[in-house]
Motif scaffolding. Structure first.
Motif, short mmCIF file in Angstrom:
data_model
loop_
_atom_site.label_atom_id
_atom_site.label_comp_id
_atom_site.label_asym_id
_atom_site.label_seq_id
_atom_site.Cartn_x
_atom_site.Cartn_y
_atom_site.Cartn_z
N GLU A 30 0.84 -1.20 0.00
CA GLU A 30 0.00 0.00 0.00
C GLU A 30 0.87 1.25 0.00
N ARG A 31 0.47 2.22 -0.79
CA ARG A 31 1.19 3.49 -0.87
C ARG A 31 0.73 4.39 0.27
N VAL A 32 1.68 4.95 1.02
CA VAL A 32 1.36 5.76 2.19
C VAL A 32 2.16 7.06 2.17
N ARG A 33 1.72 8.01 3.00
CA ARG A 33 2.41 9.29 3.14
C ARG A 33 2.65 9.55 4.63
N ALA A 34 3.82 10.06 4.96
CA ALA A 34 4.15 10.40 6.35
C ALA A 34 3.37 11.63 6.76
N THR A 35 2.77 11.58 7.95
CA THR A 35 2.00 12.72 8.46
C THR A 35 2.79 13.54 9.47
N ARG A 36 4.03 13.12 9.74
CA ARG A 36 4.90 13.87 10.64
C ARG A 36 6.36 13.53 10.35
N ASN A 37 7.26 14.36 10.84
CA ASN A 37 8.68 14.09 10.72
C ASN A 37 9.07 12.98 11.68
N ILE A 38 9.97 12.11 11.24
CA ILE A 38 10.44 11.00 12.07
C ILE A 38 11.95 11.11 12.22
N SER A 39 12.40 11.17 13.47
CA SER A 39 13.83 11.26 13.78
C SER A 39 14.33 9.94 14.36
N ASN A 40 15.62 9.71 14.24
CA ASN A 40 16.22 8.51 14.79
C ASN A 40 16.29 8.62 16.32
N ASP A 41 15.68 7.67 17.01
CA ASP A 41 15.72 7.64 18.47
C ASP A 41 16.85 6.74 18.98
N GLY A 42 17.72 6.33 18.08
CA GLY A 42 18.83 5.46 18.44
C GLY A 42 18.63 4.03 17.99
N THR A 43 17.46 3.72 17.44
CA THR A 43 17.19 2.35 17.00
C THR A 43 17.45 2.14 15.51
N TYR A 44 17.77 3.21 14.78
CA TYR A 44 18.07 3.07 13.35
C TYR A 44 19.59 3.05 13.19
N PRO A 45 20.14 1.91 12.75
CA PRO A 45 21.60 1.77 12.67
C PRO A 45 22.23 2.65 11.58
#
Length: 108
Positions: free
Chosen positions: A21-36
Motif C-alpha cells: 500500500e502506498r502511504v504518506r508520512a503525516t509527521r517528521n520522524i527522527s532517529n531515536d537510536g534504533t536506526y543503525p
C-alpha cells in the motif's frame, strides 16, 4: 491507573495498511537510536514523504509497526499507523490520531 500510556490494544483489529500500500508520512520522524548507521536525532522521514508498506509487524503485543520503504530516501523505517495516511484508499486518511501527542515521531 492514569499512567499516561496508550490503553488501546491496536492488534485486536486488522492492520490499517496492507503490504504494497502506498502511504504518506503525516509527521517528521527522527532517529531515536534504533536506526543503525544514523546519528540520534537525525531526520529519517519528512512529513509528506511517500512510501510503500513492505512488512507489518507488532510491538509489545499491542501495536502494529509498518515497515515502510521510502523510495526517494532509500530507507526502510518502522512507523506507527498514526504517523501515516493511505494514498491508495481515497477518503480514508488514517492520520486522525495526529492531533494526539507531539508532532515529531521516532524510528522504531
Amino acid at each position: 491507573m492514569g499512567l499516561g500510556r496508550e490503553q488501546e490494544v491496536e492488534i485486536r483489529k486488522p492492520p490499517r495498511f496492507m503490504l504494497g500500500e502506498r502511504v504518506r508520512a503525516t509527521r517528521n520522524i527522527s532517529n531515536d537510536g534504533t536506526y543503525p548507521g544514523r546519528e540520534i536525532g537525525e531526520n529519517l522521514v519528512r512529513k509528506g514523504d511517500d512510501g510503500y508498506v513492505r512488512d507489518v509487524g507488532t510491538f509489545l503485543q499491542q501495536f502494529y509497526i509498518y515497515a515502510v520503504e521510502w523510495v526517494d530516501r532509500g530507507t526502510v523505517v518502522g512507523m506507527r499507523a498514526r504517523e501515516l495516511m493511505s494514498l491508495d484508499k481515497a477518503g480514508s486518511p488514517c492520520s486522525a490520531e495526529t492531533t494526539v501527542g507531539p508532532s515529531e515521531g521516532t524510528a522504531r
